[in-house]
Design an enzyme around this catalytic site. Structure first.
Site, short mmCIF file in Angstrom:
data_model
loop_
_atom_site.label_atom_id
_atom_site.label_comp_id
_atom_site.label_asym_id
_atom_site.label_seq_id
_atom_site.Cartn_x
_atom_site.Cartn_y
_atom_site.Cartn_z
N ASN A 1 4.52 4.11 -1.53
CA ASN A 1 3.46 3.85 -2.28
C ASN A 1 2.64 2.63 -2.41
O ASN A 1 1.49 2.47 -2.28
CB ASN A 1 3.57 4.72 -3.57
CG ASN A 1 2.33 4.52 -4.23
OD1 ASN A 1 1.39 4.89 -4.04
ND2 ASN A 1 2.24 3.42 -5.42
N TYR B 1 -7.89 -2.91 6.38
CA TYR B 1 -7.24 -1.68 5.64
C TYR B 1 -7.07 -0.48 6.58
O TYR B 1 -5.96 0.01 6.50
CB TYR B 1 -8.31 -1.48 4.13
CG TYR B 1 -7.34 -0.41 3.58
CD1 TYR B 1 -6.08 -0.73 2.82
CD2 TYR B 1 -7.87 0.81 3.37
CE1 TYR B 1 -5.79 0.55 1.98
CE2 TYR B 1 -7.56 1.79 2.42
CZ TYR B 1 -6.20 1.71 1.86
OH TYR B 1 -5.84 2.54 1.24
N LYS C 1 -3.57 1.45 7.41
CA LYS C 1 -3.40 2.88 7.21
C LYS C 1 -3.13 3.89 8.78
O LYS C 1 -2.37 4.72 8.62
CB LYS C 1 -4.42 3.40 6.33
CG LYS C 1 -4.42 2.93 5.07
CD LYS C 1 -2.91 3.28 4.30
CE LYS C 1 -2.64 2.49 2.94
NZ LYS C 1 -1.50 3.03 2.37
P1 NDP Z 1 -3.28 0.58 -7.40
O1 NDP Z 1 -3.85 -0.62 -7.28
O2 NDP Z 1 -3.61 1.34 -8.75
O3 NDP Z 1 -1.56 0.66 -7.31
C1 NDP Z 1 -1.11 -0.16 -6.38
C2 NDP Z 1 0.31 -0.19 -6.49
O4 NDP Z 1 0.87 -1.03 -5.40
C3 NDP Z 1 0.54 -1.05 -7.84
O5 NDP Z 1 1.51 -0.45 -8.60
C4 NDP Z 1 0.89 -2.48 -7.36
O6 NDP Z 1 1.88 -3.04 -8.18
C5 NDP Z 1 1.71 -2.20 -5.96
N1 NDP Z 1 1.60 -2.98 -5.07
C6 NDP Z 1 0.67 -3.89 -4.47
N2 NDP Z 1 1.10 -4.82 -3.62
C7 NDP Z 1 2.38 -4.76 -3.63
C8 NDP Z 1 3.54 -5.67 -3.09
N3 NDP Z 1 3.53 -6.62 -2.55
N4 NDP Z 1 4.66 -5.36 -3.53
C9 NDP Z 1 5.09 -4.47 -4.17
N5 NDP Z 1 4.21 -3.58 -4.85
C10 NDP Z 1 2.81 -3.87 -4.36
O7 NDP Z 1 -3.96 1.49 -6.39
P2 NDP Z 1 -3.42 3.18 -5.83
O8 NDP Z 1 -2.84 3.86 -6.77
O9 NDP Z 1 -4.82 3.58 -5.68
O10 NDP Z 1 -2.54 3.04 -4.44
C11 NDP Z 1 -1.56 3.47 -4.11
C12 NDP Z 1 -1.41 3.77 -2.68
O11 NDP Z 1 -2.32 4.81 -2.41
C13 NDP Z 1 -1.60 2.41 -1.72
O12 NDP Z 1 -0.84 2.56 -0.52
C14 NDP Z 1 -3.19 2.89 -1.37
O13 NDP Z 1 -3.43 2.21 0.01
C15 NDP Z 1 -3.19 4.32 -1.19
N6 NDP Z 1 -4.44 4.92 -1.22
C16 NDP Z 1 -5.19 4.83 -2.47
C17 NDP Z 1 -6.21 5.57 -2.25
C18 NDP Z 1 -7.43 5.15 -3.43
O14 NDP Z 1 -8.80 5.62 -3.26
N7 NDP Z 1 -7.10 4.69 -4.55
C19 NDP Z 1 -6.80 6.15 -1.11
C20 NDP Z 1 -5.76 6.49 -0.36
C21 NDP Z 1 -4.61 5.83 -0.26
P3 NDP Z 1 1.84 -4.46 -8.60
O15 NDP Z 1 0.53 -5.10 -8.35
O16 NDP Z 1 2.40 -4.59 -9.91
O17 NDP Z 1 2.77 -5.30 -7.66
C1 8X3 Z 2 -8.51 4.57 -0.03
C2 8X3 Z 2 -9.72 5.27 0.46
O1 8X3 Z 2 -11.82 5.33 1.73
O2 8X3 Z 2 -11.58 3.72 -0.05
O3 8X3 Z 2 -7.50 4.46 0.96
O4 8X3 Z 2 -10.60 3.31 2.19
S1 8X3 Z 2 -10.90 4.41 1.09
#
Ligand code: NDP
Ligand code: 8X3
Length: 270
Positions: free
Chosen positions: A101, A170, A174
């Site tokens: 994730n 980004y 993905k």
């Molecule tokens: P958040 O920013 O809330 O969470 C991201 C998590 O990733 C945090 O726990 C952060 O922890 C961790 N992270 C980031 N970089 C690193 C690293 N180098 N090593 C380890 N951990 C890392 O965002 P989301 O919960 O939204 O994102 C989770 C996933 O879902 C991502 O892959 C994102 O691309 C994907 N996603 C999100 C969407 C959205 O609209 N929010 C839509 C589609 C997909 P820390 O900073 O403590 O390391």
């Molecule tokens: C996150 C969704 O559309 O903000 O993965 O890039 S978008």
């Protein structure tokens, strides 16, 4: 009384990367709620204090049946991942479910203005990190009968299916996750290892705050007039996929909030 899904997850060891906030944190909590009697959760991220807080929340909510191991881990470097796997305590070594994730977006720059550092951080985390972690965990799965057993659940995005201006890097990360996941599922077809992709649309988490380098006002504007998905909405889908009977593979998902039809097709209340 335990649900069928709770029983299927009973006794599993689950690794969630990026569990300090958003979808990863919600997923850890949802696994614990679904199978609260006998579960092991390995939670990783860079922010160790936040992980310890998640561990405390889980304990407060479900008690001692769920054992939580918080570990600081930056997935963007292969050596960190190799060390993390090698040093896992004996009782957490037999991972059954990997939720890849951890991920992030930085900026909305368009070429030729994209910062080299942002390009590197996004690819090293979203792509290299996910692939290195998968390669580190797969041998654990492959030691099991029938060619191997276990679940790999990768967080893709709608952004990996349709690129949009200002999101080229980004979106490319993905799209790479999507290709890797598809190929992996085919490579493992003769095993009992399930390969699952979760593709959310807009979810309100720390995602946009990170995108705008901590500017909360800019992040809030992304969700103005919308009802975005919550981290819990996606966590429920992740746990559902892991909780299917062994022969059922939810290979692919696309999850939108009601107002969204593509990365750029949004209905906003005026
Ligand atoms: P958040 O920013 O809330 O969470 C991201 C998590 O990733 C945090 O726990 C952060 O922890 C961790 N992270 C980031 N970089 C690193 C690293 N180098 N090593 C380890 N951990 C890392 O965002 P989301 O919960 O939204 O994102 C989770 C996933 O879902 C991502 O892959 C994102 O691309 C994907 N996603 C999100 C969407 C959205 O609209 N929010 C839509 C589609 C997909 P820390 O900073 O403590 O390391
Ligand atoms: C996150 C969704 O559309 O903000 O993965 O890039 S978008």
């Amino acid at each position: 009384m335990a649900t069928a899904m709770g029983k299927r997850l009973d006794g599993k060891t689950i690794l969630v990367t990026g569990a300090s906030s958003g979808i990863g944190k919600a997923t850890a909590l949802e696994f614990a709620r679904t199978s609260p009697k006998n579960l092991k959760l390995i939670l990783t991220a860079r922010r160790f204090d936040a992980l310890k807080q998640v561990a405390e929340e889980i304990k407060a909510e479900v008690g001692e049946g769920v054992k939580v191991l918080p570990i600081q881990l930056d997935v963007s470097k292969k050596e960190n991942i190799d060390k993390f796997i090698a040093e896992l305590p004996e009782e957490f070594k037999e991972i059954d479910i990997l939720v890849n994730n951890a991920g992030l977006v930085r900026g909305v720059a368009k070429a030729p203005e994209i910062a080299a550092e942002d390009l590197e951080v996004m690819f090293n985390t979203n792509v290299h990190g996910l692939i290195h972690m998968t390669q580190a965990v797969l041998p654990i799965f492959q030691k099991r009968p029938d060619g191997g057993r276990g679940d790999i659940i990768n967080l893709g995005s709608v952004a990996g299916r349709e690129a949009y201006p200002g999101g080229s890097i980004y979106c490319a990360t993905k799209a790479a996750v999507r290709s890797f996941t598809d190929a992996l599922r085919k490579e493992l077809i003769a095993t009992r290892i399930r390969v699952i992709e979760i593709d959310p649309g807009q979810v309100e988490t720390e995602f946009s705050v990170v995108r705008f380098y901590g500017d909360k006002a800019k992040a809030d504007a992304v969700y103005a007039g919308c009802d975005p998905l919550t981290a819990e909405d996606i966590a429920e889908v992740i746990v559902f996929t892991a909780g299917r009977p062994e022969n059922v593979v939810i290979a692919d998902t696309l999850i939108y909030p009601q107002h969204q039809g593509s990365p750029t097709t949004m209905h906003r209340r005026s």
